[in-house]
Design a protein around this motif. Structure first.
Motif, PDB file in Angstrom:
ATOM      1  N   ALA A 200      52.857  39.820  48.873  1.00  8.56           N
ATOM      2  CA  ALA A 200      53.489  40.767  49.801  1.00  8.56           C
ATOM      3  C   ALA A 200      54.961  40.415  49.997  1.00  8.56           C
ATOM      4  CB  ALA A 200      52.756  40.763  51.136  1.00  8.56           C
ATOM      5  N   TYR A 201      55.252  39.137  50.151  1.00 14.95           N
ATOM      6  CA  TYR A 201      56.643  38.733  50.358  1.00 14.95           C
ATOM      7  C   TYR A 201      57.495  39.020  49.117  1.00 14.95           C
ATOM      8  CZ  TYR A 201      60.849  36.060  50.991  1.00 14.95           C
ATOM      9  OH  TYR A 201      62.165  35.720  51.072  1.00 14.95           O
ATOM     10  N   LEU A 202      57.017  38.569  47.953  1.00 18.41           N
ATOM     11  CA  LEU A 202      57.813  38.750  46.737  1.00 18.41           C
ATOM     12  C   LEU A 202      57.984  40.227  46.390  1.00 18.41           C
ATOM     13  CD1 LEU A 202      56.462  35.872  44.440  1.00 18.41           C
ATOM     14  CD2 LEU A 202      58.677  35.996  45.612  1.00 18.41           C
ATOM     15  N   MET A 203      56.954  41.024  46.581  1.00 23.67           N
ATOM     16  CA  MET A 203      57.088  42.448  46.281  1.00 23.67           C
ATOM     17  C   MET A 203      58.127  43.091  47.186  1.00 23.67           C
ATOM     18  SD  MET A 203      55.344  43.402  43.659  1.00 23.67           S
ATOM     19  CE  MET A 203      55.283  45.176  43.869  1.00 23.67           C
ATOM     20  N   GLY A 204      58.174  42.675  48.440  1.00 23.28           N
ATOM     21  CA  GLY A 204      59.206  43.210  49.334  1.00 23.28           C
ATOM     22  C   GLY A 204      60.604  42.867  48.862  1.00 23.28           C
ATOM     23  N   VAL A 205      60.796  41.630  48.423  1.00 26.33           N
ATOM     24  CA  VAL A 205      62.100  41.209  47.894  1.00 26.33           C
ATOM     25  C   VAL A 205      62.438  41.977  46.626  1.00 26.33           C
ATOM     26  CG1 VAL A 205      63.382  39.275  46.888  1.00 26.33           C
ATOM     27  CG2 VAL A 205      61.942  38.903  48.903  1.00 26.33           C
ATOM     28  N   ILE A 206      61.455  42.099  45.736  1.00 24.73           N
ATOM     29  CA  ILE A 206      61.690  42.780  44.461  1.00 24.73           C
ATOM     30  C   ILE A 206      62.081  44.238  44.682  1.00 24.73           C
ATOM     31  CG2 ILE A 206      60.495  43.641  42.392  1.00 24.73           C
ATOM     32  CD1 ILE A 206      58.891  40.927  42.518  1.00 24.73           C
ATOM     33  N   GLU A 207      61.377  44.913  45.571  1.00 25.23           N
ATOM     34  CA  GLU A 207      61.688  46.325  45.837  1.00 25.23           C
ATOM     35  C   GLU A 207      63.080  46.476  46.432  1.00 25.23           C
ATOM     36  OE1 GLU A 207      58.412  47.506  48.255  1.00 25.23           O
ATOM     37  OE2 GLU A 207      56.966  47.381  46.602  1.00 25.23           O
ATOM     38  N   GLU A 208      63.472  45.547  47.284  1.00 28.81           N
ATOM     39  CA  GLU A 208      64.808  45.590  47.872  1.00 28.81           C
ATOM     40  C   GLU A 208      65.878  45.337  46.800  1.00 28.81           C
ATOM     41  OE1 GLU A 208      68.089  45.879  50.164  1.00 28.81           O
ATOM     42  OE2 GLU A 208      66.040  46.524  50.652  1.00 28.81           O
ATOM     43  N   ARG A 209      65.639  44.382  45.924  1.00 27.77           N
ATOM     44  CA  ARG A 209      66.622  44.093  44.869  1.00 27.77           C
ATOM     45  C   ARG A 209      66.706  45.236  43.858  1.00 27.77           C
ATOM     46  NH1 ARG A 209      66.832  38.160  45.049  1.00 27.77           N
ATOM     47  NH2 ARG A 209      66.768  37.830  47.317  1.00 27.77           N
ATOM     48  N   GLN A 210      65.577  45.923  43.665  1.00 29.10           N
ATOM     49  CA  GLN A 210      65.597  47.073  42.757  1.00 29.10           C
ATOM     50  C   GLN A 210      66.468  48.190  43.332  1.00 29.10           C
ATOM     51  OE1 GLN A 210      61.768  48.934  42.046  1.00 29.10           O
ATOM     52  NE2 GLN A 210      62.338  49.488  39.949  1.00 29.10           N
ATOM     53  N   LYS A 211      66.395  48.377  44.641  1.00 29.99           N
ATOM     54  CA  LYS A 211      67.206  49.400  45.285  1.00 29.99           C
ATOM     55  C   LYS A 211      68.669  48.971  45.406  1.00 29.99           C
ATOM     56  CE  LYS A 211      63.354  50.972  48.194  1.00 29.99           C
ATOM     57  NZ  LYS A 211      62.804  50.959  49.583  1.00 29.99           N
ATOM     58  N   ASN A 212      68.875  47.704  45.693  1.00 30.59           N
ATOM     59  CA  ASN A 212      70.228  47.186  45.909  1.00 30.59           C
ATOM     60  C   ASN A 212      70.451  45.938  45.062  1.00 30.59           C
ATOM     61  OD1 ASN A 212      71.000  49.007  48.257  1.00 30.59           O
ATOM     62  ND2 ASN A 212      69.158  48.002  49.096  1.00 30.59           N
ATOM     63  N   PRO A 213      70.577  46.120  43.744  1.00 34.24           N
ATOM     64  CA  PRO A 213      70.702  44.945  42.865  1.00 34.24           C
ATOM     65  C   PRO A 213      71.966  44.148  43.140  1.00 34.24           C
ATOM     66  CG  PRO A 213      71.158  46.984  41.668  1.00 34.24           C
ATOM     67  CD  PRO A 213      70.642  47.393  43.003  1.00 34.24           C
ATOM     68  N   GLY A 214      71.834  42.826  42.953  1.00 38.56           N
ATOM     69  CA  GLY A 214      72.973  41.938  43.116  1.00 38.56           C
ATOM     70  C   GLY A 214      73.179  41.113  41.870  1.00 38.56           C
ATOM     71  N   ASP A 215      73.780  39.941  42.037  1.00 39.45           N
ATOM     72  CA  ASP A 215      74.050  39.063  40.902  1.00 39.45           C
ATOM     73  C   ASP A 215      73.002  37.961  40.818  1.00 39.45           C
ATOM     74  OD1 ASP A 215      75.650  38.377  38.692  1.00 39.45           O
ATOM     75  OD2 ASP A 215      76.538  36.718  39.816  1.00 39.45           O
ATOM     76  N   ASP A 216      71.894  38.109  41.526  1.00 34.34           N
ATOM     77  CA  ASP A 216      70.861  37.080  41.575  1.00 34.34           C
ATOM     78  C   ASP A 216      69.883  37.222  40.415  1.00 34.34           C
ATOM     79  OD1 ASP A 216      68.211  38.647  42.783  1.00 34.34           O
ATOM     80  OD2 ASP A 216      70.143  39.530  43.371  1.00 34.34           O
ATOM     81  N   TYR A 217      69.058  36.203  40.236  1.00 36.55           N
ATOM     82  CA  TYR A 217      68.128  36.168  39.103  1.00 36.55           C
ATOM     83  C   TYR A 217      67.115  37.311  39.163  1.00 36.55           C
ATOM     84  CZ  TYR A 217      64.789  34.365  35.689  1.00 36.55           C
ATOM     85  OH  TYR A 217      63.963  34.239  34.600  1.00 36.55           O
TER      86      TYR A 217
END
Length: 403
Positions: A200-217
């Motif tokens: 649940a935690y990782l999926m929340g992070v992944i969905e957020e990064r998919q919407k707002n990608p940064g320079d992170d891994y």
């Protein structure tokens, strides 16, 4: 060792054992000095161990380095698909990537991932890793003692993984709790609940990064390709889960094993202090002698090992703590020789060689360099009794040092 009451018909009675090495509890004896050498001296090259998999589930134990390497080089007969039962335990079917993937898709996953974990990219993190070690050591170096596991070995590799994934350092305690509930328990309900929390935690992070990608891994994983397409969210999660369970535990466990040894035998510290150039080969020797992890392959079809029939779906061990003590392969394996330069399988073998092996080696080397270069000779704290956790990830749950 005790024999079990029931076992499959193709398993000879004299090969069935229940091993204290996989009891998943704390013991007072150092298993590398007692249980494992005894096991190597008394067991045949292949045994059917009733409690080798978490939850006291059975599987085959290979004690031979050569037999284990042969299996690691044979992905056609030995699959990793679903090996850890992480998804199955919560009624799902995703894979831990690339750990649980088989060829041909495994080849495509590794082609995308290997460059990111190449030696030159890991070397670029050296100053950052060293700084993490220095900051932690600075907190206790003038105190004259430390709780090594709590104050260093749990935090150090996790700092680095959280940096890599751009996850919040202030949630480290929570992440550690989930990790321990997944990897250091024999209770499948506890294990499953922790998997759900991590997912649940990782999926929340992944969905957020998919919407707002940064320079992170994590943001960059979406650029990976497999079979001519970009990775999907499930694949990104499967890889992040792999980094989570690998990055938050294996180095921590090995560090505890290493520094327990150095604390019990301060004269071995002196060798490394006098000749710091030996630290690189000492890390390899510690990987052999104090490897923490017993992993598995699954028989993909009916096969034979040493004349013993293995049926499809049965688990066969990659018991790195055991194979490192194979007396038919290693000269005097009970001796820790900092200049041994012998191969080992503690970071895997074949196509599934550990993705993060260059980072793990660097973390271990830097930890030893900084401890030995910063602190005076240390030892086990007066009055502290070391206990050892035996199971699929062998470690010291607590380690009090003083200097």
């Amino acid at each position: 060792m005790a024999t079990a009451a029931t076992h499959p018909a193709h398993v000879p009675e004299d090969l069935v054992v229940t091993l204290p090495l996989y009891a998943r509890k704390r013991v007072d004896e150092c298993p590398q000095e007692t249980m494992i050498p005894q096991l190597q001296a008394t067991l045949p090259p292949i045994s059917y161990v009733t409690n080798i998999f978490p939850g006291d589930q059975p599987g085959w134990l290979l004690t031979s380095y050569e037999d284990t390497m042969k299996m690691l080089r044979d992905p056609d007969n030995f699959t990793k698909n679903g090996m850890g039962k992480w998804a199955q335990n919560i009624g799902e079917d995703w894979l831990v990537i690339p750990t649980e993937a088989d060829p041909p898709i495994h080849t495509a996953y590794r082609a995308a991932l290997n460059p990111k974990f190449a030696p030159q990219n890991m070397a670029a993190m050296r100053d950052q890793v060293r700084e993490r070690a220095k900051v932690l050591i600075a907190r206790f170096k003038d105190r004259g003692h430390c709780d090594f596991v709590d104050e260093f070995s749990e935090k150090y590799p996790i700092n680095i993984v959280l940096d890599l994934l751009d996850l919040p350092q202030d949630r480290m305690a929570e992440f550690l709790t989930w990790e321990k509930e997944m990897l250091h328990t024999n209770d499948w309900e506890v294990r499953g609940n922790a998997v759900r929390k991590v997912k649940a935690y990782l999926m929340g992070v992944i969905e957020e990064r998919q919407k707002n990608p940064g320079d992170d891994y994590i943001s960059k994983i979406f650029d990976n390709e497999v079979d001519g397409r970009k990775w999907n969210v499930t694949e990104v999660f499967g890889h992040c889960f792999n980094l989570y369970i690998g990055g938050l535990d294996t180095v921590t466990s090995l560090l505890g094993n290493i520094f327990c040894y150095l604390g019990r035998y301060p004269e071995r510290q002196r060798e490394l202090r006098d000749k710091p150039g030996l630290i690189v080969t000492a890390v390899e020797e510690f990987l052999r002698a104090y490897a923490p992890v017993t992993a598995f392959r699954i028989a993909a079809k009916e096969i034979e090992i040493r004349g013993q029939k293995i049926m499809p779906g049965e688990y066969v061990s990659v018991a790195t703590p055991v194979t490192g003590y194979d007396p038919t392969y290693y000269d005097s394996p009970e001796q820790v020789r900092f200049d041994r330069k012998a191969p080992h399988i503690s970071l895997g073998g074949g196509i599934h060689k550990c993705l993060g092996m260059h980072l793990a080696r660097m973390e271990l080397q830097i930890a030893m360099e900084e401890f030995l270069g910063t602190l005076p000779e240390f030892r086990i704290k007066d009055g502290f009794k070391v206990q050892y956790f035996v199971g699929n990830i062998m470690h010291v749950p607590a380690l009090e040092l003083q200097w």
